[in-house]
Design a protein around this motif. Structure first.
Motif, mmCIF file in Angstrom:
data_model
loop_
_atom_site.group_PDB
_atom_site.id
_atom_site.type_symbol
_atom_site.label_atom_id
_atom_site.label_comp_id
_atom_site.label_asym_id
_atom_site.label_seq_id
_atom_site.Cartn_x
_atom_site.Cartn_y
_atom_site.Cartn_z
ATOM 1 N N GLY A 178 0.829 -1.189 0.000
ATOM 2 C CA GLY A 178 0.000 0.000 0.000
ATOM 3 C C GLY A 178 0.871 1.250 0.000
ATOM 4 N N PHE A 179 0.463 2.272 -0.769
ATOM 5 C CA PHE A 179 1.234 3.520 -0.851
ATOM 6 C C PHE A 179 0.256 4.681 -0.737
ATOM 7 C CE2 PHE A 179 3.804 6.902 -2.457
ATOM 8 C CZ PHE A 179 5.122 6.521 -2.260
ATOM 9 N N GLN A 180 0.513 5.605 0.200
ATOM 10 C CA GLN A 180 -0.422 6.696 0.462
ATOM 11 C C GLN A 180 0.283 8.044 0.468
ATOM 12 O OE1 GLN A 180 -2.740 6.194 4.030
ATOM 13 N NE2 GLN A 180 -3.718 8.203 3.880
ATOM 14 N N GLY A 181 -0.420 9.060 -0.025
ATOM 15 C CA GLY A 181 0.077 10.426 0.028
ATOM 16 C C GLY A 181 -0.555 11.175 1.185
ATOM 17 N N ASN A 238 -8.077 16.409 2.496
ATOM 18 C CA ASN A 238 -8.967 16.168 3.626
ATOM 19 C C ASN A 238 -8.283 15.283 4.659
ATOM 20 O OD1 ASN A 238 -11.163 14.428 5.061
ATOM 21 N ND2 ASN A 238 -12.254 16.226 4.299
ATOM 22 N N ARG A 239 -8.141 15.793 5.843
ATOM 23 C CA ARG A 239 -7.382 15.093 6.879
ATOM 24 C C ARG A 239 -8.091 13.826 7.334
ATOM 25 N NH1 ARG A 239 -6.688 14.589 12.243
ATOM 26 N NH2 ARG A 239 -4.545 14.684 13.067
ATOM 27 N N GLU A 240 -9.397 13.900 7.504
ATOM 28 C CA GLU A 240 -10.133 12.744 8.006
ATOM 29 C C GLU A 240 -10.074 11.574 7.034
ATOM 30 O OE1 GLU A 240 -11.199 12.429 11.082
ATOM 31 O OE2 GLU A 240 -10.262 14.398 11.324
ATOM 32 N N ARG A 241 -10.138 11.886 5.734
ATOM 33 C CA ARG A 241 -10.027 10.814 4.748
ATOM 34 C C ARG A 241 -8.640 10.177 4.788
ATOM 35 N NH1 ARG A 241 -13.530 13.944 1.197
ATOM 36 N NH2 ARG A 241 -11.719 14.955 0.245
ATOM 37 N N LEU A 287 5.976 17.728 5.210
ATOM 38 C CA LEU A 287 6.454 17.605 6.585
ATOM 39 C C LEU A 287 5.414 18.006 7.625
ATOM 40 C CD1 LEU A 287 8.758 16.948 8.505
ATOM 41 C CD2 LEU A 287 9.584 19.299 8.216
ATOM 42 N N GLY A 288 4.726 19.125 7.395
ATOM 43 C CA GLY A 288 3.764 19.602 8.386
ATOM 44 C C GLY A 288 2.675 18.600 8.677
ATOM 45 N N ARG A 289 2.066 18.041 7.636
ATOM 46 C CA ARG A 289 0.995 17.068 7.839
ATOM 47 C C ARG A 289 1.524 15.802 8.509
ATOM 48 N NH1 ARG A 289 -4.129 16.381 5.956
ATOM 49 N NH2 ARG A 289 -4.187 18.575 6.631
ATOM 50 N N GLN A 300 -6.060 23.482 -3.943
ATOM 51 C CA GLN A 300 -5.443 22.287 -4.518
ATOM 52 C C GLN A 300 -5.988 21.990 -5.909
ATOM 53 O OE1 GLN A 300 -2.878 20.502 -3.481
ATOM 54 N NE2 GLN A 300 -3.048 19.265 -5.338
ATOM 55 N N VAL A 301 -7.296 22.154 -6.086
ATOM 56 C CA VAL A 301 -7.908 21.881 -7.391
ATOM 57 C C VAL A 301 -7.357 22.832 -8.442
ATOM 58 C CG1 VAL A 301 -10.067 21.900 -8.686
ATOM 59 C CG2 VAL A 301 -10.008 20.925 -6.384
#
Length: 425
Positions: free
Chosen positions: A94-97, A103-106, A122-124, A269-270
């Motif tokens: 699995g690879f995640q960004g 969206n933080r909750e997602r 880094l911040g997130r 972001q969009v």
């Protein structure tokens, strides 16, 4: 069961590349062996795959988070995610960004699936780490991409991972287009085996890039962008030091109906994604951006880079201009400024870059017949490489340029129809 080397070989086949670049060949074995490396190579030399393939090949499916890639910009994180996710799936990983604008909750919900690898701003990542949404106890490899672009406080946060649960045996990878011995020495204190692999001088993937000096005031700088945008098959990065200058130029280009997109760090972001996609697809020939927003971005077939505002460090100049002339293609760098600005740029780059004086311009720093002869050679080279110059009369001063701009606006004629403007710029 495949060995780590066999896994890496499988992933290389999947990429479709038959030959590896110099940096890819140089760091593959050390990273597969779990050694810590600093990989320095020109922009566009394939550093993402250079560290991504060996790092992924060491991971074990279902064993928790084992690979963390830290980057300075959101677009870079998305780019790396898109490149490495298909390779990770091949190995059942699995690879995640993890980026700040998403969206933080997602992101937290997806982390419950326990991906083996993440790429994060880094911040997130620090926020999620402090809340124990991610843990470092099983991490095998920590990669810091574009390491020389992080501020000192950010670097201290990354170094603190060593004390915050990162296993002692975890290896480190620092990658960028330029070296920074000061930063490297700080990391060597925590990773004594850190090996520097600098392939800047041995990498031969670069094409011929001409670095031009153009004496221009504001109106003349806008004209350069307009001329480039009117040429066919142009894909041009336009760099600024200040966002307010970028926004003003974007407004002027819109008024002139010149197609251009903006990429800034505080945009939605969009909007950033759309701007980058329009540029990559060729729908828009100009991408106006800052160093932070564009750091590390890989865009194919960039024909030119324009320094609308000149950089104040050699590192910044190298990172900006490395976006053209990739994979053997030729490119052009346009450095715009007044006589004082261009003199400062000459001092800044020294012998590192061959700066070419604009053909037809009489500058104070051209003091000999040899310089004049060099200008004639440069004129011929630019015609051969399609830099956009055509025979004809040219402007030679800011006053003439401003007068011509005023005249064009008054008559509302396109620049190609002007008798004395647009054939040389």
């Amino acid at each position: 069961m495949l060995t780590e080397a066999e896994k890496a070989a499988t992933l290389w086949i999947q990429t479709g590349f038959t030959d590896r670049t110099v940096i890819q060949a140089a760091v593959a074995e050390p990273l597969l062996a779990g050694q810590s490396v600093v990989g320095v190579a020109p922009t566009g030399s394939g550093k993402t795959l250079a560290y991504g393939i060996p790092a992924l090949s060491r991971l074990v499916p279902g064993a928790g988070l084992q690979l963390v890639i830290i980057v300075p910009a959101q677009e870079l994180a998305i780019q790396i995610r898109d490149v490495l996710t298909p390779l990770a799936k091949t190995l059942g990983l699995g690879f995640q960004g993890l980026i700040g604008s998403a969206n933080r909750e997602r992101q937290v919900k997806k982390l419950r699936e326990k991906p083996e690898a993440v790429v994060a701003t880094l911040g997130r990542f620090v926020d999620l780490l402090e809340e124990r949404k991610v843990v470092l106890e099983e991490v095998k490899t920590l990669i810091v991409d574009e390491f020389d672009s992080f501020e000192p406080d950010a670097l201290r946060d990354i170094l603190s991972f060593r004390r915050g649960g990162l296993p002692k045996q975890a290896n480190l990878g620092l990658f960028s287009a330029t070296d920074n011995p000061t930063i490297v020495s700080e990391f060597q204190a925590a990773w004594p085996d850190l090996q520097v692999i600098n392939e800047t001088s041995t990498d031969n993937s670069r094409g011929v890039v001409h670095h031009l000096l153009l004496d221009r005031q504001q109106a003349g700088k806008i004209q350069v962008l307009e001329n480039l945008a009117r040429e066919k098959h142009q894909r041009v990065f336009v760099f600024f030091n200040h966002k307010h200058v970028l926004q003003k130029v974007a407004s002027e280009l819109r008024f002139k109906h010149v197609p251009a997109s903006m990429l800034v760090t505080d945009g939605r972001q969009v909007q950033r994604a759309e701007a980058l996609q329009d540029f990559r697809s060729g729908r828009v020939p100009l991408l106006l951006t800052t160093d932070v927003a564009a750091r590390g971005l890989d865009v194919a077939d960039v024909t030119a880079v324009v320094n609308f505002e000149l950089p104040d460090t050699l590192t910044t100049y190298i990172h900006r201009t490395g976006r053209t002339g990739r994979q053997g293609a030729n490119g052009t760098v346009y450095n715009l400024g007044d006589d004082h600005d261009l003199r400062d740029l000459r001092k800044l780059v020294g012998d590192r870059v061959a700066l070419e004086t604009e053909p037809g311009e009489k500058k104070a720093y051209r003091k000999s017949a040899a310089h004049s002869a060099g200008a004639d050679e440069t004129r011929g080279v630019e015609r051969q490489t399609g830099a956009g110059h055509r025979p004809g009369k040219r402007l030679t001063s800011a006053e003439e340029e401003a007068a011509s701009a005023k005249k064009r606006k008054k008559k509302k004629q396109r620049w190609r129809n002007k008798k004395n403007v647009g054939k040389h710029w």
